[in-house]
Motif scaffolding. Structure first.
Motif, PDB file in Angstrom:
ATOM      1  N   LEU A   1      -6.109  -0.794   3.717  1.00  0.00           N
ATOM      2  CA  LEU A   1      -5.441  -1.816   4.523  1.00  0.00           C
ATOM      3  C   LEU A   1      -6.442  -2.848   5.040  1.00  0.00           C
ATOM      4  N   LEU A   2      -7.592  -2.386   5.525  1.00  0.00           N
ATOM      5  CA  LEU A   2      -8.620  -3.305   6.001  1.00  0.00           C
ATOM      6  C   LEU A   2      -9.073  -4.237   4.886  1.00  0.00           C
TER       7      LEU A   2
ATOM      8  N   VAL B   1       0.836  -1.202   0.000  1.00  0.00           N
ATOM      9  CA  VAL B   1       0.000   0.000   0.000  1.00  0.00           C
ATOM     10  C   VAL B   1       0.867   1.247   0.000  1.00  0.00           C
ATOM     11  N   TYR B   2       1.945   1.253   0.798  1.00  0.00           N
ATOM     12  CA  TYR B   2       2.839   2.408   0.834  1.00  0.00           C
ATOM     13  C   TYR B   2       3.497   2.661  -0.524  1.00  0.00           C
ATOM     14  N   ASP B   3       3.803   1.587  -1.259  1.00  0.00           N
ATOM     15  CA  ASP B   3       4.413   1.744  -2.578  1.00  0.00           C
ATOM     16  C   ASP B   3       3.488   2.468  -3.550  1.00  0.00           C
ATOM     17  N   ARG B   4       2.183   2.318  -3.345  1.00  0.00           N
ATOM     18  CA  ARG B   4       1.224   2.783  -4.358  1.00  0.00           C
ATOM     19  C   ARG B   4       0.376   3.967  -3.939  1.00  0.00           C
ATOM     20  N   LEU B   5       0.410   4.333  -2.665  1.00  0.00           N
ATOM     21  CA  LEU B   5      -0.354   5.484  -2.208  1.00  0.00           C
ATOM     22  C   LEU B   5       0.573   6.567  -1.662  1.00  0.00           C
ATOM     23  N   SER B   6       0.125   7.799  -1.801  1.00  0.00           N
ATOM     24  CA  SER B   6       0.786   8.934  -1.178  1.00  0.00           C
ATOM     25  C   SER B   6      -0.221   9.632  -0.278  1.00  0.00           C
TER      26      SER B   6
END
Length: 570
Positions: free
Chosen positions: A447-448, A414-419
């Protein structure tokens, strides 16, 4: 949702801890005058020695008075840009760029000990052994002092800039980005514990025994910048300007380790938190038999509830899924009625870090049946049936089967794809995923969804963070925003925290894990897995939201730092 009957509030007798006095010699923050960026601390006799890398000062510091004396007045140029201070017997060790130097206390002329292939960040010396840490290399290199022979290397436990200290058979590491101190076995590198620091940007650590109290203290140095408002007399039109200044100090780190329960607590604070609603409807409306529910703070390993009292109007209390909820009753809410109502809580809050490893969760009992129907389903517009989210759930974990590795891979994916960005409202995970930008609440939704599709029970937790101004005591502090994160469930152990977006600080990683299975002291845990605030009315056909009826007011007041748990229990 299981709800017990409402009960009147009955306050049990409590014993409120006395916050630490700023005059306690073993507990006070040390602020040497004339320092800009302390990048290492050590002990010499009864004094602390601090290395200011901006000025090149080696300072002998009295931790009881802040008095500082420059001990290298004619060699400051040799120490500009230095880091990783260590003192062993009559020698001083430090690093600068790729080099490790040593000098005697009598001479203070640096002599090259060794040159490393990468920039060196931390140095520690114990008897015949020299420990050298490099973030770029990712290892702690261990040398024999006399021959300068490389003995072995140990992997660094974090991803940020490290510094080192040795105590007996323990190798201690502080990590600037991870905001964490690690205790390792200095022979094998096995991690014995990790603990969050109460402030950002730790830069050095040392163990010091106060000569009068005979109490050993783990001191941590910090260095960074802080914003402030400057009054510029040369700018007559707009004299107030936002600018930054250096901020550096030394503060004791308190550690309470619970190895059987697999967690460690650090510094804590006594906090008063208030949450109140001000009735100020956008449109005049009358409601009959209105019940207004607001979740109350939760008792956890790191958060203790000392007292809860009503603000403005009385309330009764009920329990929903194990969570305390305040219920305000309005027989009739009149069209022009104005009220302020809510609760005020006195809390003890501490930093916490859990210590489960992937090996600990290889053989888990099955997830409880009721958890499958409550924490693996789409119960909050999670878009779990959409192709884009289902595909993301598959890609996130690949072939991984270990629960801890799965949830960490999901987080990193998720961190790789969201800012991160504030958004005007919360969109569903499929929209957020396509957009590539999300708020903390939208990170939580994604995340959920991905975790639940991969069989990991999880829930939303929040709701506010106290402004992280640990030294502003008895001053009302108001958070700018609310905040949410998640907890995931490990069968046979329990719920573990994971932050939503604060660890998403490096483009494409590697990401710190400071708030993976850990929370800092300034989080207020309220309403785990249940709505934070709801209203119900017996009026048919009335559709009104809380935001249309009221404005909330949130306030924190830090009353002081808590004494170490061991000292508080004596």
């Amino acid at each position: 949702m299981q709800t017990s009957h409402a009960q009147p509030i009955v306050q049990p007798p409590i014993s409120i801890p006395t916050p630490l006095s700023s005059q306690d010699a073993w507990a006070r923050t040390v602020r040497p005058l004339g320092t800009y960026a302390i990048q290492g601390i050590a002990v010499m006799n009864d004094a602390l020695v601090a290395l200011d890398s901006i000025r090149g000062y080696l300072l002998r510091v009295d931790p009881a008075t802040d008095n500082a004396t420059v001990i290298n007045p004619c060699q400051v140029d040799d120490f500009v840009g230095a880091t990783g201070l260590s003192i062993w017997q009559q020698s001083i060790w430090f690093a600068r760029e790729e080099n490790v130097y040593v000098c005697s206390l009598d001479d203070l002329t640096p002599q090259l000990f060794i040159t490393m292939p990468y920039e060196v960040d931390g140095v520690a010396v114990w008897e015949s052994t020299v420990y050298v840490a490099s973030q770029k290399e990712g290892y702690i290199s261990i040398f024999e002092r006399q021959s300068r022979r490389l003995i072995t290397r140990l992997p660094l436990p974090g991803v940020g800039i490290p510094n080192l200290a040795v105590r007996g058979e323990e190798l201690w590491v502080c990590d600037r980005l991870e905001q964490t101190v690690y205790c390792l076995d200095r022979a094998t590198g096995a991690q014995q514990l990790s603990v969050l620091t109460p402030f950002e940007f730790p830069t050095g650590l040392t163990f010091y025994t106060h000569p009068e109290q005979k109490r050993e203290c783990l001191y941590i140095s910090y260095a960074g910048e802080e914003p402030y408002i400057r009054d510029n007399p040369n700018n007559l039109e707009e004299p107030l300007e936002l600018t930054f200044r250096d901020r550096t100090f030394i503060h004791p780190l308190y550690i309470q380790h619970y190895p059987n329960d697999r967690y460690t607590l650090s510094n804590g604070y006594l906090i008063e938190m208030s949450y109140a609603e001000e009735l100020l409807p956008l449109e005049e409306i009358e409601l009959n038999h209105l019940e207004w529910r607001i979740a109350l703070p939760t008792e956890t390993h790191r958060q203790k509830i000392l007292r809860v009292e009503a603000i403005g109007l009385p309330f009764t209390e009920e329990v929903q899924d194990g969570q305390r909820v305040a219920v305000f009753h309005f027989h009739t809410l009149r069209a022009h009625e104005r009220q302020i109502f809510g609760w005020k809580a006195l809390l003890e809050v501490r930093g916490i870090k859990y210590a489960l490893t992937p090996d600990d969760v290889d053989a888990l009992p099955p997830l409880p049946t009721d958890f499958q129907t409550r924490y693996l389903v789409d119960d909050d517009y999670l878009a779990m049936d959409t192709p884009v989210i289902q595909q993301a759930a598959k890609e996130a974990i690949g072939t991984e089967t270990n629960l801890l590795r799965k949830i960490l891979k999901i987080r990193n994916y998720v961190y790789d794809r969201l800012s991160y960005s504030l958004t005007p409202h919360i969109d569903t995970p499929d929209i957020v995923w396509e957009r590539g930008v999300g708020s903390c609440g939208e990170y939580v939704g994604v995340l959920l969804a991905l975790a639940r599709l991969n069989g990991i029970a999880c829930r939303t937790v929040g709701r506010y963070k106290c402004p992280a101004k640990a030294e502003q005591h008895h001053v009302p502090l108001e958070p700018d925003y609310n905040h949410v994160w998640i907890e995931f469930y490990v069968p046979g152990y329990g719920w573990l925290p994971m932050e939503s977006n604060p660890d998403d600080v490096i483009e494409r990683g590697p990401y710190p894990t400071r708030f993976f299975m850990g929370l800092p002291w300034y989080h207020a845990e309220i309403g785990k897995g249940i709505p934070f605030e709801t209203i119900t009315t017996q009026d048919d056909g009335v559709d009104v939201s809380i935001g249309e009826l009221a404005i909330n007011h949130v306030r924190f007041t830090i009353l002081g730092e808590l004494p170490p748990l061991s000292a508080a229990s004596q």
